[in-house]
Design a protein around this motif. Structure first.
Motif, short mmCIF file in Angstrom:
data_model
loop_
_atom_site.label_atom_id
_atom_site.label_comp_id
_atom_site.label_asym_id
_atom_site.label_seq_id
_atom_site.Cartn_x
_atom_site.Cartn_y
_atom_site.Cartn_z
N CYS A 275 -93.19 45.14 58.42
CA CYS A 275 -94.16 45.41 59.22
C CYS A 275 -94.63 44.33 60.24
O CYS A 275 -94.23 43.31 60.35
N ASP A 276 -95.21 44.71 61.36
CA ASP A 276 -95.83 43.99 62.43
C ASP A 276 -97.11 43.40 62.08
O ASP A 276 -97.56 42.28 62.68
N LEU A 277 -97.97 44.00 61.33
CA LEU A 277 -99.29 43.61 60.99
C LEU A 277 -99.31 43.93 59.59
O LEU A 277 -99.18 44.90 58.95
N LEU A 278 -100.18 43.08 58.81
CA LEU A 278 -100.57 43.28 57.49
C LEU A 278 -101.71 42.46 57.20
O LEU A 278 -102.37 41.40 57.73
N THR A 279 -102.73 43.23 56.44
CA THR A 279 -104.15 42.81 56.22
C THR A 279 -104.36 42.86 54.53
O THR A 279 -103.84 43.54 53.86
N ALA A 280 -105.16 41.72 54.16
CA ALA A 280 -105.34 41.54 52.69
C ALA A 280 -106.71 40.74 52.50
O ALA A 280 -107.36 40.23 53.46
N THR A 281 -107.25 41.00 51.31
CA THR A 281 -108.49 40.30 50.98
C THR A 281 -108.27 39.23 50.11
O THR A 281 -107.19 39.14 49.32
N GLY A 282 -109.01 38.46 49.69
CA GLY A 282 -109.28 37.32 48.96
C GLY A 282 -109.66 37.85 47.31
O GLY A 282 -109.28 37.16 46.19
N ARG A 283 -110.76 38.59 47.38
CA ARG A 283 -111.31 38.73 46.16
C ARG A 283 -110.73 39.63 45.19
O ARG A 283 -111.09 39.41 43.96
N LYS A 284 -109.68 40.59 45.35
CA LYS A 284 -109.02 41.12 44.66
C LYS A 284 -108.03 40.41 43.60
O LYS A 284 -108.27 39.61 42.89
N PHE A 285 -106.66 41.14 43.79
CA PHE A 285 -105.96 40.57 42.78
C PHE A 285 -105.39 39.24 43.09
O PHE A 285 -104.79 38.37 42.30
N GLY B 278 -109.56 35.29 44.75
CA GLY B 278 -110.19 34.26 45.60
C GLY B 278 -111.58 34.78 45.61
O GLY B 278 -112.38 35.52 45.19
N PRO B 279 -112.25 33.82 46.39
CA PRO B 279 -113.77 34.18 46.70
C PRO B 279 -114.13 35.44 47.57
O PRO B 279 -113.28 35.81 48.37
N ARG B 280 -115.01 35.99 47.34
CA ARG B 280 -115.49 37.16 48.15
C ARG B 280 -115.91 36.78 49.44
O ARG B 280 -116.16 35.33 49.79
N GLY B 281 -115.73 37.35 50.61
CA GLY B 281 -116.12 37.18 51.86
C GLY B 281 -114.89 36.46 52.45
O GLY B 281 -114.90 35.59 53.42
N THR B 282 -113.64 36.66 52.10
CA THR B 282 -112.41 36.11 52.56
C THR B 282 -111.29 37.32 52.53
O THR B 282 -111.36 38.11 51.88
N GLY B 283 -110.39 36.89 53.47
CA GLY B 283 -109.29 37.88 53.77
C GLY B 283 -108.58 37.43 54.90
O GLY B 283 -108.78 36.21 55.57
N PHE B 284 -107.50 38.09 55.05
CA PHE B 284 -106.47 37.38 56.26
C PHE B 284 -105.58 38.69 56.89
O PHE B 284 -105.63 39.69 56.35
N LEU B 285 -105.03 38.18 58.04
CA LEU B 285 -104.35 39.14 58.89
C LEU B 285 -102.99 38.31 59.09
O LEU B 285 -103.02 37.13 59.70
N TYR B 286 -101.80 39.10 59.16
CA TYR B 286 -100.63 38.78 59.55
C TYR B 286 -100.38 39.47 60.73
O TYR B 286 -100.48 40.71 60.56
N CYS B 287 -100.00 38.75 61.74
CA CYS B 287 -99.42 39.39 63.06
C CYS B 287 -98.30 38.74 63.56
O CYS B 287 -98.00 37.66 63.87
N SER B 288 -97.26 39.59 63.62
CA SER B 288 -96.00 39.21 64.02
C SER B 288 -96.01 38.65 65.51
O SER B 288 -96.59 39.39 66.27
N PRO B 289 -95.31 37.57 65.74
CA PRO B 289 -95.03 37.16 67.22
C PRO B 289 -94.44 38.26 68.01
O PRO B 289 -94.96 38.08 69.46
N ARG B 290 -93.70 39.10 67.63
CA ARG B 290 -93.14 40.15 68.35
C ARG B 290 -94.11 40.90 69.15
O ARG B 290 -93.80 41.26 70.38
N ILE B 291 -95.48 41.22 68.72
CA ILE B 291 -96.21 42.05 69.38
C ILE B 291 -97.62 41.53 69.64
O ILE B 291 -98.56 41.92 70.46
N ARG B 292 -97.60 40.10 69.27
CA ARG B 292 -99.00 39.30 69.50
C ARG B 292 -99.50 39.28 70.72
O ARG B 292 -100.63 39.56 71.09
N GLU B 293 -98.60 39.02 71.59
CA GLU B 293 -99.05 38.93 73.17
C GLU B 293 -99.42 40.32 73.53
O GLU B 293 -100.35 40.56 74.72
#
Length: 393
Positions: A206-216, A219-234
Motif C-alpha cells: 500500500c501507498d497509504l495506511l491509516t489506523a487508530t490507537g484505541r482499538k486492538f 492505546g488512548p482514545r484520540g490517537t491515530g496514525f498515517l503511513y505515507c510512502s515516500p514514493r507518492i509523498r511529494e
C-alpha cells in the motif's frame, strides 16, 4: 491457542478484566496499566511544570512513538504521521489526492460509512466516479474483478482491510499487487486490523495506511496514525497546512515539509502520543504473531459456540476471518440483545445498516450484534456470552 501469551499476566495488567467481560475491542479495547500510567504521568508533568515544558522534557518519549509505529508496520519513521484519530488520518490522505473530473475510485462493498461518504462527496464535488468491486464467493473483495476494472482513469484503490461490521479480512496483499501492476495509488484503512494481526506495508504494497490507537492496539482514545510512502509523498499536499506541516518561506510563499508529518498539525495530544507509543511497544513485546494466533482462535471458538445456539445466525464472511464476530438472534432486536448483555456485565456493540449500506443491504441486514475478542479474553468469558445469548436474558 495463544500458548505464547501469558494470559494471566496481561489480565493483571488490565484493570477492567476484574469487573467486566469486555468484548467490544473493535470499538475501544481496555488499555493496559502501562499505557494509562504513561498518559497520567505526562498529564501530571504538564500540571507541575507546564504543557510546553513537559513536551520539551519528554521529547525522546514523544519521538519514540514514531519509531515504535514504524517498527509495527514495517516502515521508516519519516513515513509516519501521528494524528488525533484514524478518520482524520484517512481524510488527510484521501483529500490530499489531486482529483480531476473523470477520475475513478475503486473500493470494496464492505466499506465503512465515513469512507463511503467521503467518496460520494468527492464524486459530487469533482466529478469523480466511484465503483464498488464485487465480492467473491467467500464474501471478500474479488481480486480478479478488481484487476478487470482497472483502467487508465483509476486514480485510487481504497479498501478497508477489516470492516467494522464483520470478521472478514480483505486480501490486502493481493489488492496491493494489482495496484502496483497498474501504478495506481492504494489507500488501506487498517483501523480494525492493526493490533490484532501482523500488518506490514511492504508486504501489502500500500501507498497509504491509516489506523487508530484505541482499538486492538489498546492505546488512548484520540490517537491515530498515517503511513505515507515516500514514493507518492511529494505528490500529495494535505488539505490543511499550518506552521508544523509547512514553513512560511517568504511573504507570498511556503514550503511543505518533506516527511509524513506534513499531515500533522502543530497542536497535538502529547500525553496520548506517548501512551500510543507505549501501547505499540506492549503489542510488539507480546509478538504480533502470538496476538494474531490467540485472537483468531478465540473468535473461532466464539463463532462455533454461537452457531450451536438455537435461533442464532453468525454473519461473518471471508476466506480469512479475524477477531470480530457478528450475529443476530431470531425474534430479538440487536440493540436489545446488546443491552441485556451489558446488564449482565458483558460489553458488545451493534453495527447498523447506516454504517455499511453497500454490505448490509444486499444481505437484507438491518443490524448485527458485534462481539470482538482480544488476547486478554478467556474461554470462560466466551462461555458466559454464549450462555446469556442462549438463555435469552
Amino acid at each position: 491457542m495463544g500458548e505464547h501469551i501469558d494470559v494471566e499476566r496481561v489480565r493483571q495488567d488490565t484493570a477492567g478484566c476484574a469487573s467486566v467481560v469486555h468484548l467490544n475491542n473493535a470499538g475501544a479495547a481496555l488499555p493496559p496499566r502501562q499505557v494509562v500510567d504513561a498518559v497520567v504521568a505526562h498529564l501530571r508533568l504538564e500540571e507541575e511544570i507546564g504543557g510546553y515544558e513537559a513536551a520539551d522534557a519528554q521529547r525522546d518519549r514523544i519521538e519514540h512513538t514514531y519509531d515504535a509505529i514504524a517498527r509495527l508496520v514495517g516502515a521508516a519513521r519519516d513515513d509516519i504521521a501521528v494524528v488525533e484519530n484514524a478518520t482524520r488520518a484517512w481524510d488527510m490522505a484521501f483529500y490530499a489526492m489531486p482529483w480531476q473530473r473523470g477520475d475513478r475510485i475503486l473500493t470494496a462493498g464492505a466499506e465503512y460509512a465515513s469512507n463511503a461518504i467521503a467518496f460520494l462527496q468527492t464524486a459530487r464535488k469533482h466529478g469523480v466516479q466511484v465503483d464498488v468491486v464485487p465480492d467473491d464467493e467467500s464474501g471478500q473483495l474479488d481480486v480478479g474483478a478488481l484487476r478487470s476494472m482497472v483502467d487508465d482513469r483509476v486514480k485510487l484503490i481504497a479498501v478497508t482491510h477489516v470492516p467494522t461490521q464483520g470478521g472478514l479480512v480483505n486480501p490486502a496483499a493481493e489488492i496491493g499487487r494489482v495496484a502496483r501492476e497498474a501504478g495506481v495509488t492504494y489507500l488501506l484503512d487498517a483501523c480494525q486490523s492493526v493490533g490484532q494481526m501482523r500488518v506490514d506495508v511492504a508486504e501489502i504494497g500500500c501507498d497509504l495506511l491509516t489506523a487508530t490507537g484505541r482499538k486492538f492496539l489498546r492505546g488512548p482514545r484520540g490517537t491515530g496514525f498515517l503511513y505515507c510512502s515516500p514514493r507518492i509523498r511529494e505528490s500529495l499536499e494535505p488539505p490543511f497546512l499550518d506552521l508544523h506541516a509547512a514553513t512560511w518561506t517568504g511573504r507570498d510563499s511556503y514550503q511543505v515539509r518533506e516527511d509524513a508529518r506534513r499531515f500533522e498539525n502543530w497542536e497535538t495530544y502529547y500525553a496520548g502520543k506517548i501512551g500510543l507509543g507505549v501501547a505499540v511497544d506492549y503489542a510488539l513485546d507480546l509478538g504480533l504473531d502470538a496476538i494474531q494466533e490467540r485472537v483468531t482462535g478465540l473468535a473461532e471458538t466464539l463463532r462455533a459456540g454461537l452457531r450451536g445456539v438455537p435461533g442464532v445466525t453468525v454473519h461473518d464472511r471471508g476466506a480469512r476471518q479475524c477477531g470480530i464476530v457478528t450475529f443476530t438472534v431470531e425474534g430479538r432486536d440487536s440493540q436489545d440483545v446488546a443491552s441485556a448483555l451489558k446488564a449482565n456485565g458483558i460489553n458488545v456493540s451493534v453495527s447498523i445498516a447506516d454504517y455499511a449500506r453497500w454490505d448490509f443491504e444486499p444481505r437484507d441486514l438491518t443490524s448485527v450484534v458485534r462481539a470482538s475478542v482480544h488476547y486478554y479474553n478467556t474461554e470462560a468469558e466466551l462461555d458466559r456470552l454464549i450462555a446469556d445469548v442462549g438463555s435469552g436474558r
